[in-house]
Design a protein around this motif. Sequence first.
Motif, PDB file in Angstrom:
ATOM      1  N   ARG A 129       0.806  -1.206   0.000  1.00  0.00           N
ATOM      2  CA  ARG A 129       0.000   0.000   0.000  1.00  0.00           C
ATOM      3  C   ARG A 129       0.843   1.263   0.000  1.00  0.00           C
ATOM      4  O   ARG A 129       0.508   2.238  -0.635  1.00  0.00           O
ATOM      5  N   SER A 130       1.930   1.223   0.732  1.00  0.00           N
ATOM      6  CA  SER A 130       2.647   2.482   0.929  1.00  0.00           C
ATOM      7  C   SER A 130       3.415   2.915  -0.315  1.00  0.00           C
ATOM      8  O   SER A 130       3.694   4.090  -0.478  1.00  0.00           O
ATOM      9  N   ILE A 131       3.795   1.970  -1.164  1.00  0.00           N
ATOM     10  CA  ILE A 131       4.497   2.367  -2.378  1.00  0.00           C
ATOM     11  C   ILE A 131       3.480   2.393  -3.515  1.00  0.00           C
ATOM     12  O   ILE A 131       2.996   1.350  -3.949  1.00  0.00           O
ATOM     13  N   GLY A 132       3.149   3.592  -3.973  1.00  0.00           N
ATOM     14  CA  GLY A 132       2.122   3.695  -4.999  1.00  0.00           C
ATOM     15  C   GLY A 132       2.692   3.789  -6.397  1.00  0.00           C
ATOM     16  O   GLY A 132       2.145   3.240  -7.348  1.00  0.00           O
ATOM     17  N   LYS A 179       7.097  -1.559  -9.958  1.00  0.00           N
ATOM     18  CA  LYS A 179       7.931  -2.597 -10.552  1.00  0.00           C
ATOM     19  C   LYS A 179       9.398  -2.401 -10.182  1.00  0.00           C
ATOM     20  O   LYS A 179      10.064  -3.318  -9.698  1.00  0.00           O
ATOM     21  N   GLU A 180       9.866  -1.157 -10.360  1.00  0.00           N
ATOM     22  CA  GLU A 180      11.268  -0.885 -10.061  1.00  0.00           C
ATOM     23  C   GLU A 180      11.550  -1.093  -8.575  1.00  0.00           C
ATOM     24  O   GLU A 180      12.591  -1.622  -8.186  1.00  0.00           O
ATOM     25  N   PHE A 181      10.580  -0.694  -7.757  1.00  0.00           N
ATOM     26  CA  PHE A 181      10.742  -0.867  -6.312  1.00  0.00           C
ATOM     27  C   PHE A 181      10.966  -2.335  -5.967  1.00  0.00           C
ATOM     28  O   PHE A 181      11.887  -2.691  -5.222  1.00  0.00           O
ATOM     29  N   MET A 182      10.112  -3.177  -6.535  1.00  0.00           N
ATOM     30  CA  MET A 182      10.215  -4.603  -6.206  1.00  0.00           C
ATOM     31  C   MET A 182      11.534  -5.177  -6.716  1.00  0.00           C
ATOM     32  O   MET A 182      12.167  -6.002  -6.043  1.00  0.00           O
ATOM     33  N   GLY A 235      16.798   7.000  -2.714  1.00  0.00           N
ATOM     34  CA  GLY A 235      16.793   8.140  -3.619  1.00  0.00           C
ATOM     35  C   GLY A 235      15.508   8.316  -4.411  1.00  0.00           C
ATOM     36  O   GLY A 235      15.148   9.430  -4.776  1.00  0.00           O
ATOM     37  N   ILE A 236      14.822   7.228  -4.714  1.00  0.00           N
ATOM     38  CA  ILE A 236      13.615   7.362  -5.546  1.00  0.00           C
ATOM     39  C   ILE A 236      12.363   7.454  -4.687  1.00  0.00           C
ATOM     40  O   ILE A 236      11.481   8.263  -4.936  1.00  0.00           O
ATOM     41  N   TRP A 237      12.285   6.609  -3.665  1.00  0.00           N
ATOM     42  CA  TRP A 237      11.035   6.547  -2.905  1.00  0.00           C
ATOM     43  C   TRP A 237      11.116   7.248  -1.550  1.00  0.00           C
ATOM     44  O   TRP A 237      10.241   7.101  -0.726  1.00  0.00           O
ATOM     45  N   GLY A 238      12.194   7.969  -1.314  1.00  0.00           N
ATOM     46  CA  GLY A 238      12.391   8.566  -0.007  1.00  0.00           C
ATOM     47  C   GLY A 238      11.636   9.867   0.177  1.00  0.00           C
ATOM     48  O   GLY A 238      10.819  10.275  -0.655  1.00  0.00           O
ATOM     49  N   GLY A 239      11.925  10.531   1.304  1.00  0.00           N
ATOM     50  CA  GLY A 239      11.252  11.782   1.638  1.00  0.00           C
ATOM     51  C   GLY A 239      11.827  12.971   0.882  1.00  0.00           C
ATOM     52  O   GLY A 239      12.446  12.824  -0.169  1.00  0.00           O
ATOM     53  N   GLU A 240      11.641  14.160   1.474  1.00  0.00           N
ATOM     54  CA  GLU A 240      11.993  15.380   0.753  1.00  0.00           C
ATOM     55  C   GLU A 240      13.488  15.512   0.450  1.00  0.00           C
ATOM     56  O   GLU A 240      13.875  15.865  -0.649  1.00  0.00           O
ATOM     57  N   ASP A 271      19.942  11.113   8.579  1.00  0.00           N
ATOM     58  CA  ASP A 271      19.448  11.500   7.255  1.00  0.00           C
ATOM     59  C   ASP A 271      18.856  10.316   6.521  1.00  0.00           C
ATOM     60  O   ASP A 271      17.743  10.370   6.005  1.00  0.00           O
ATOM     61  N   ALA A 272      19.639   9.229   6.474  1.00  0.00           N
ATOM     62  CA  ALA A 272      19.180   8.070   5.714  1.00  0.00           C
ATOM     63  C   ALA A 272      17.894   7.504   6.314  1.00  0.00           C
ATOM     64  O   ALA A 272      16.948   7.190   5.598  1.00  0.00           O
ATOM     65  N   TYR A 273      17.850   7.389   7.655  1.00  0.00           N
ATOM     66  CA  TYR A 273      16.670   6.795   8.275  1.00  0.00           C
ATOM     67  C   TYR A 273      15.446   7.665   8.082  1.00  0.00           C
ATOM     68  O   TYR A 273      14.343   7.171   7.852  1.00  0.00           O
ATOM     69  N   THR A 274      15.639   8.975   8.212  1.00  0.00           N
ATOM     70  CA  THR A 274      14.473   9.841   8.116  1.00  0.00           C
ATOM     71  C   THR A 274      13.943   9.879   6.697  1.00  0.00           C
ATOM     72  O   THR A 274      12.732   9.919   6.477  1.00  0.00           O
ATOM     73  N   GLU A 275      14.850   9.873   5.706  1.00  0.00           N
ATOM     74  CA  GLU A 275      14.400  10.063   4.333  1.00  0.00           C
ATOM     75  C   GLU A 275      13.987   8.762   3.655  1.00  0.00           C
ATOM     76  O   GLU A 275      13.271   8.799   2.665  1.00  0.00           O
ATOM     77  N   ALA A 276      14.460   7.635   4.151  1.00  0.00           N
ATOM     78  CA  ALA A 276      14.158   6.375   3.469  1.00  0.00           C
ATOM     79  C   ALA A 276      12.667   6.068   3.556  1.00  0.00           C
ATOM     80  O   ALA A 276      11.998   6.483   4.508  1.00  0.00           O
ATOM     81  N   PRO A 277      12.140   5.353   2.549  1.00  0.00           N
ATOM     82  CA  PRO A 277      10.766   4.884   2.700  1.00  0.00           C
ATOM     83  C   PRO A 277      10.732   3.798   3.770  1.00  0.00           C
ATOM     84  O   PRO A 277      11.763   3.185   4.050  1.00  0.00           O
ATOM     85  N   ILE A 278       9.555   3.554   4.357  1.00  0.00           N
ATOM     86  CA  ILE A 278       9.483   2.612   5.483  1.00  0.00           C
ATOM     87  C   ILE A 278      10.072   1.231   5.147  1.00  0.00           C
ATOM     88  O   ILE A 278      10.871   0.712   5.929  1.00  0.00           O
ATOM     89  N   PRO A 279       9.742   0.641   3.984  1.00  0.00           N
ATOM     90  CA  PRO A 279      10.363  -0.667   3.714  1.00  0.00           C
ATOM     91  C   PRO A 279      11.879  -0.582   3.673  1.00  0.00           C
ATOM     92  O   PRO A 279      12.576  -1.499   4.115  1.00  0.00           O
ATOM     93  N   GLY A 280      12.381   0.552   3.190  1.00  0.00           N
ATOM     94  CA  GLY A 280      13.828   0.750   3.195  1.00  0.00           C
ATOM     95  C   GLY A 280      14.363   0.848   4.609  1.00  0.00           C
ATOM     96  O   GLY A 280      15.409   0.296   4.928  1.00  0.00           O
TER      97      GLY A 280
END
Lengths: 526, 474
Positions: free
Chosen positions: A105-108, A112-115, A153-158, A242-251
């Motif tokens: 759900r969280s990755i909209g 494909k690239e994410f997986m 870098g692709i699915w992270g935060g701001e 930085d990495a933890y805050t910006e990464a997407p949750i699965p990351g």
Amino acid sequence: MTDIPILSIIVFLPLLGAVCVSFIPGQNKPFIKLVAFLFSFITFLLSVSLFFLFNPSVGTFQFMEFVPWISSIGANYSIGIDGISLFLLMLTTFLTSIAILYSFRSIGSKVKEFMIFMLFLNTTMLGVFVSLDMLLFYLFWEAMLIPMYFLIGIWGGERRVYATMKFFLYTMFGSVLMLAAILYIYFMHQKATGISTFDLQSLLAYSTAYLPFKTRLFLFLGFAIAFAIKVPLFPFHTWLPDAYTEAPIPGNLLLAGILVKMGVYGFLRFAIPFFPEVSRDFFYPIGILAVIGIIYGALIAYVQKDMKKLIAYSSFSQVGFIMLGIFSFTDTGMTGGVLQMINHGLSISALFLLVGMLYDRTGKRGINDFGGLSGSMPVFSAFLLITILSSIGLPGLNGFVGEFLILLGVFKVNIALTAIASTGIILSAIYMLWMFQKVSYVTPADREVKKLPDLSLREILILVPIILMMFWLGLYPKPFLSRIEPSVKNLITVTAPGHFVAPVASQFLSDKKIPEKTFLKSLPGK
Amino acid sequence: MFSYLFMPIIIVVFTGLLVLLYDVLAVNVRKEHLLFISLAGLIISTLYSAILWGLPFSFMKGMLVSDNFSIIFSVFFLLSSAFILLISYTYLNDNNLNVGEYYALVLFATAGMMFMASTFNLIVLYLGLELLTLPLAILICFKKGRDFSHEASLKFFILSVFSSAFFLFGIAFMFGAAGTINIAQVAGDFSTHAVISLPYLLISAGLLILGLGFKISSVPFHIWTPDVYHGAPTPVTAFLSAGAKVAGFAALIRIFFYLFPGIHLSLTEVFIVLSVITMTLGNIVAIAQRNIKRMLAYSSIAHSGYVLMVLTVFTPASISSAIFYLMVYVIANLGAFGIVLALRQKDREYIDIMHFSGLAWKRPLLAGFMAIFMLSLAGVPPTAGFMGKFYLFSVTVKNGFTGLVIAGLINSVLAAYYYLRIVYLMYMKEEKENVPVTLFPSLGVSLFILGIAAIYFGIFPSPIISLFKTTLFH
């Protein structure tokens, strides 16, 4: 043991999954998710089978596989696991499945690239834990940066680009120092014995017995900095927030749950056995840095307003315990450290997942944005409470067993450090419970929060296995400890002073070639 | 026997002439025939070289030799020229440059490179160098009417002549010192204590390094590189970075492998200094570049620095690692320039790095290959670039220069920054300007082959390394 190369299958199945996913058209998102999950889940099931096939009475490597790879420089595809890597392997496959399930759900976008990156990351992480060849290990270790770079870098935060660049360059800097150290040992070994090999065991026996102390010191630092950056140990931790805050949750799950463990694993598998005396001498520097990390991380966590940052710093703080336990060089401390790696992996991922679930609902993560969730989201609150209690080490839950063993082990070595480290537990209780109280009980300023829907079935399914594991590890850790302990004992024996006696040291020092047989006699078990 | 030995070079030269004649004399010139004829010539020559493998020959006291070293490099040059022709085909059409001269000049330059790799005689080596330089100078300004193209060509030509003069001067000193210009003989004479003037030999070695340093664009002889790489038509830039540079290294290795051990004289310090400043300057300046061709120019300077690391000591292991590194570098560099060639519409090129923004979501496969090439140049596993660097660094440690390796490793972290920036732009940045992509079959196929090679040699380098290692100079 068996003729089936089960370890190789486990390591490369996710990669096969990534290839399969890459052939599915990008529009067919549900199918992509399903295929990715199935691959990660089957990998997990296979790794569970290892748990039962594993022989707990042996402390050395099992499920060994050996295929010549680059024969001209003596690098081989040589893999195997012991009690330490077994659980890290299982944790990896487990958390990857969970992370993929969560990302449904969280990755909209760009599913494909994410997986593909998730599955590729899975293979490289598993590869790190099973490699018994230094070059193979380094290959996986570095290759892991690529998918992680993309995931943040692709699915992270701001500020994701800044975070991912920092993560990549920081880690790579550490790794290249390690590469220099590996190459140096390799050539010293080659010069002395005439055998070119990257085999872990041969290099290990050589470096412990024959390298001059000063050289060992530098080489240890080469390894230690690489691993300390990954762990991260204070003061090498600046990439982490930085990495933890910006990464997407699965990351986050994989970063905090597994990548961090690789640093510790690196110490256990390489830095310590290669340079036991130096490592023992480094108990105080590393122990003090670990304790600084514990206290410093806890204090910073205490003032965070963003839940994700709070968890990031609490993770940093707790990793200090693991390092402390491992560098105590007692079997209780080290066993506790290894066990705590699993505990930390479970509790920190559960925390990130819970924050992620709130974020999915509201798009916010500030502690002050929430309140009174025990009313609107009772199931969520219950899970959060259990996770927090596990993370602060309440008896009956997993965190307690690990921390207790660690402190017991360190106590035998140094009481002062134990005492200071223990205050870290109290601090963690303060900030964690404070956060829980704020999120669950205080009446929220924002009325919308009261109407938040509780956890869905999928979310419960994600969390329940983790919670169950927390209870299992907390109440009956014996199956785990019985598999970890022999390996740890073996490690301690190997690193005991004078274990690798040097009957032919004079020949080594005079740089003469000695026949292979003479040399191998000095190895254990030959 | 004479023609037998000459055959690969003769085939290439004759193919060049044939292409010229065909273009002039044939009634209905089909442009693709030019490509096919040239490719056929290159491939036949490659196969012929392969036949000569393991059969060392020497003609007229080493004026022309065919040993495994020359064959490896010849095959190298032939294949990279073939890739150059493949990736440039539609570019030439779109710019109205698709004429026989282009193919002929590339083929002549290839013959020059092959001469450079297959001789012990410095004068023949010099002839090969000139045979390479003159066609290149023409090729650089092949796209007429662009000022900076002409400037680039003139700059290249004048500096080439200048460096050639130094090279010739070096040969003259060599003759004065040793009475011969055959390097194998110089080394042989020296070991048998024949009268050789050592100071003159040193001056000669210095001048030869200077002359060849220009070809491999080592700092401080690199000043021409960015401007020329920028000004030349992109396929020619690729040719410069792949073929011409490797030819310079072939000559360098050939000369100094025979000279160094023979004269018991070490120029190690010279190469250490050259190596460190070359890679550091290349990498640092590359970070500041906004033009992809200039960035790749500086990156190619940096890569020369890496190769110079192992040439501090000339052992067979050094040489095989240098060749392997050059190979993986050329694979990735040709690929990267191929991608640059794809970002274009008719005669307009998109060479600002910002033009890569968002490419991954528009052309995933193309961007994926670019990512592989960039990671390979950065030296991240599991790409071939990692294996190249690993092998290179490991040999340097073996040679006893751990400090140099640490400098190289830190440099590779620096370099990772600007290579990853391209990856970042492609994957993590929104597309700003609609950048057209022109992909044609021969480019697509080349990129595919190069991309697969860039991964394959990263995972299974064993066969090719043993090929380089076991059969060198036999």
